[in-house]
Write an enzyme that holds these catalytic residues in place. Sequence first.
Site, PDB file in Angstrom:
ATOM      1  N   ASN A  63       0.863  -1.173   0.000  1.00 40.74           N
ATOM      2  CA  ASN A  63       0.000   0.000   0.000  1.00 40.74           C
ATOM      3  C   ASN A  63       0.904   1.229   0.000  1.00 40.74           C
ATOM      4  O   ASN A  63       1.499   1.559   1.016  1.00 40.74           O
ATOM      5  CB  ASN A  63      -0.890  -0.045   1.260  1.00 40.74           C
ATOM      6  CG  ASN A  63      -1.720   1.208   1.442  1.00 40.74           C
ATOM      7  OD1 ASN A  63      -1.749   2.080   0.569  1.00 40.74           O
ATOM      8  ND2 ASN A  63      -2.390   1.313   2.577  1.00 40.74           N
ATOM      9  N   TRP A  64       1.012   1.857  -1.154  1.00 39.34           N
ATOM     10  CA  TRP A  64       1.930   3.006  -1.284  1.00 39.34           C
ATOM     11  C   TRP A  64       1.381   4.258  -0.613  1.00 39.34           C
ATOM     12  O   TRP A  64       2.084   5.254  -0.496  1.00 39.34           O
ATOM     13  CB  TRP A  64       2.212   3.293  -2.770  1.00 39.34           C
ATOM     14  CG  TRP A  64       2.971   2.223  -3.487  1.00 39.34           C
ATOM     15  CD1 TRP A  64       3.385   1.027  -2.977  1.00 39.34           C
ATOM     16  CD2 TRP A  64       3.419   2.258  -4.849  1.00 39.34           C
ATOM     17  NE1 TRP A  64       4.064   0.312  -3.939  1.00 39.34           N
ATOM     18  CE2 TRP A  64       4.104   1.046  -5.094  1.00 39.34           C
ATOM     19  CE3 TRP A  64       3.310   3.182  -5.888  1.00 39.34           C
ATOM     20  CZ2 TRP A  64       4.675   0.742  -6.337  1.00 39.34           C
ATOM     21  CZ3 TRP A  64       3.865   2.890  -7.123  1.00 39.34           C
ATOM     22  CH2 TRP A  64       4.549   1.672  -7.341  1.00 39.34           C
ATOM     23  N   LYS A  65       0.126   4.237  -0.228  1.00 35.91           N
ATOM     24  CA  LYS A  65      -0.522   5.407   0.394  1.00 35.91           C
ATOM     25  C   LYS A  65      -0.331   6.658  -0.488  1.00 35.91           C
ATOM     26  O   LYS A  65      -0.312   6.532  -1.707  1.00 35.91           O
ATOM     27  CB  LYS A  65      -0.013   5.597   1.823  1.00 35.91           C
ATOM     28  CG  LYS A  65      -0.150   4.294   2.633  1.00 35.91           C
ATOM     29  CD  LYS A  65       0.018   4.447   4.104  1.00 35.91           C
ATOM     30  CE  LYS A  65      -0.167   3.088   4.766  1.00 35.91           C
ATOM     31  NZ  LYS A  65      -0.083   3.138   6.203  1.00 35.91           N
ATOM     32  N   HIS A 101      -9.527   0.715   5.077  1.00 36.82           N
ATOM     33  CA  HIS A 101      -8.221   0.902   5.737  1.00 36.82           C
ATOM     34  C   HIS A 101      -8.408   1.801   6.953  1.00 36.82           C
ATOM     35  O   HIS A 101      -9.214   2.728   6.931  1.00 36.82           O
ATOM     36  CB  HIS A 101      -7.222   1.530   4.755  1.00 36.82           C
ATOM     37  CG  HIS A 101      -5.832   1.531   5.302  1.00 36.82           C
ATOM     38  ND1 HIS A 101      -5.396   2.491   6.179  1.00 36.82           N
ATOM     39  CD2 HIS A 101      -4.795   0.678   5.131  1.00 36.82           C
ATOM     40  CE1 HIS A 101      -4.136   2.229   6.519  1.00 36.82           C
ATOM     41  NE2 HIS A 101      -3.748   1.127   5.885  1.00 36.82           N
ATOM     42  N   GLU A 117      -6.761   4.198   8.066  1.00 40.41           N
ATOM     43  CA  GLU A 117      -6.578   5.640   7.815  1.00 40.41           C
ATOM     44  C   GLU A 117      -7.847   6.240   7.209  1.00 40.41           C
ATOM     45  O   GLU A 117      -8.179   7.405   7.462  1.00 40.41           O
ATOM     46  CB  GLU A 117      -5.352   5.861   6.915  1.00 40.41           C
ATOM     47  CG  GLU A 117      -4.068   5.683   7.722  1.00 40.41           C
ATOM     48  CD  GLU A 117      -2.855   5.220   6.944  1.00 40.41           C
ATOM     49  OE1 GLU A 117      -2.855   5.315   5.704  1.00 40.41           O
ATOM     50  OE2 GLU A 117      -1.904   4.739   7.582  1.00 40.41           O
ATOM     51  N   GLU A 161      -5.263  -5.496  10.611  1.00 37.93           N
ATOM     52  CA  GLU A 161      -4.283  -4.426  10.788  1.00 37.93           C
ATOM     53  C   GLU A 161      -4.557  -3.676  12.086  1.00 37.93           C
ATOM     54  O   GLU A 161      -5.373  -2.735  12.102  1.00 37.93           O
ATOM     55  CB  GLU A 161      -4.354  -3.447   9.615  1.00 37.93           C
ATOM     56  CG  GLU A 161      -3.968  -4.059   8.295  1.00 37.93           C
ATOM     57  CD  GLU A 161      -3.387  -3.004   7.362  1.00 37.93           C
ATOM     58  OE1 GLU A 161      -2.287  -3.219   6.870  1.00 37.93           O
ATOM     59  OE2 GLU A 161      -4.027  -1.958   7.162  1.00 37.93           O
ATOM     60  N   GLY A 207       2.426   1.928  10.722  1.00 38.98           N
ATOM     61  CA  GLY A 207       3.337   3.061  10.577  1.00 38.98           C
ATOM     62  C   GLY A 207       4.085   3.421  11.846  1.00 38.98           C
ATOM     63  O   GLY A 207       4.694   4.479  11.925  1.00 38.98           O
ATOM     64  N   SER A 223       3.480  -2.430  10.223  1.00 39.67           N
ATOM     65  CA  SER A 223       4.937  -2.451  10.436  1.00 39.67           C
ATOM     66  C   SER A 223       5.589  -3.775  10.032  1.00 39.67           C
ATOM     67  O   SER A 223       6.541  -4.219  10.672  1.00 39.67           O
ATOM     68  CB  SER A 223       5.274  -2.088  11.883  1.00 39.67           C
ATOM     69  OG  SER A 223       4.854  -0.762  12.154  1.00 39.67           O
ATOM     70  N   GLY A 250       2.809  -1.268   4.256  1.00 41.95           N
ATOM     71  CA  GLY A 250       2.840   0.162   3.959  1.00 41.95           C
ATOM     72  C   GLY A 250       4.257   0.629   3.679  1.00 41.95           C
ATOM     73  O   GLY A 250       4.786   0.487   2.568  1.00 41.95           O
TER      74      GLY A 250
HETATM   75  P1  PGA Z   1       2.870   0.036   7.607  1.00 38.15           P
HETATM   76  O1  PGA Z   1       1.404   0.246   6.998  1.00 38.15           O
HETATM   77  O2  PGA Z   1       3.418  -1.240   7.003  1.00 38.15           O
HETATM   78  O3  PGA Z   1       3.633   1.246   7.207  1.00 38.15           O
HETATM   79  O4  PGA Z   1       2.701  -0.099   9.079  1.00 38.15           O
HETATM   80  C1  PGA Z   1       0.538  -0.854   6.820  1.00 38.15           C
HETATM   81  C2  PGA Z   1      -0.755  -0.393   6.224  1.00 38.15           C
HETATM   82  O5  PGA Z   1      -1.188   0.738   6.470  1.00 38.15           O
HETATM   83  O6  PGA Z   1      -1.401  -1.146   5.490  1.00 38.15           O
END
Ligand code: PGA
Length: 263
Positions: A11-13, A100, A102, A172, A178, A216, A237
């Site tokens: 997931n490149w966000k 997600h 976020e 998640e 993150g 993470s 991520g």
């Molecule tokens: P992260 O993000 O690997 O940077 O913790 C995971 C995600 O948001 O899917």
Amino acid sequence: MSGIRPLVAGNWKMNAGDPASALDLALAVAGATAELAGLDRVDVAVCPPFTAIATVAQALSGTRVAVGAQDLHWEPAGAYTGEVSAPMLAGLCRHVIVGHSERRHLFGETDEQVRLKLQAALAAGLCPVLCVGETLDEHDLGRTAEVVGHQLDAALQGLPDEAVLSLDLAYEPVWAIGTGRAATPEHAAEVCRLLHSRLAERFSAGDRVRVLYGGSVSGANAQELMGQEGIDGALVGGASLKARDFAEIVAAAAGAAVPERTL
Ligand code: PGA
């Protein structure tokens, strides 16, 4: 692993969205994963921002790396300024992340919206990756099972039995995303197994749904996480923005996908 073919999705966000960096990263991911032993045992996908999906899809056509989107709107078309619908994505990519944390926490996405998005994705022939996960407070209060169970039930409400085979689930924990603080392999696996059981109770093909872990995941912890019974891959991520790190995670999932490690 649970004997299910794993998926590792990046997931490149809101990163690497300009055409040049997206192209560079896509080609680097294709290059870094192409030579991995066992790549045929794992599904791999990257989810760039909307602006880069077409570029990345073109660059990766003919490779083993599929493409996904990070979100969608539930209506197929209409006066929804700034939104992107499932039919718009269906011609461009295969997967789409839905719910997600976020989206849920920064943009106020509700369980009902997640359900509508999931249904819209499936109706358009996309494969949604449905995300569920508890906050730190919920975790500390021992409410993980209740929270993820509720999110799962709410999102899958009214879903016909066979549709469940087109979706993937990602556990998640919000506190692990993150932060560099991944869940312990034991905790991640326990919740993934719980989600597996809940799916199997509700759907006749529920035991064939992949349950990924996300939060993470890195090259350093992937082997331990991917080796757990019940974890069928990773949603990645930060580490998905570095092709070599991402390839290490893919390698860990491929290595864990068979009883005898050949890597
Ligand atoms: P992260 O993000 O690997 O940077 O913790 C995971 C995600 O948001 O899917």
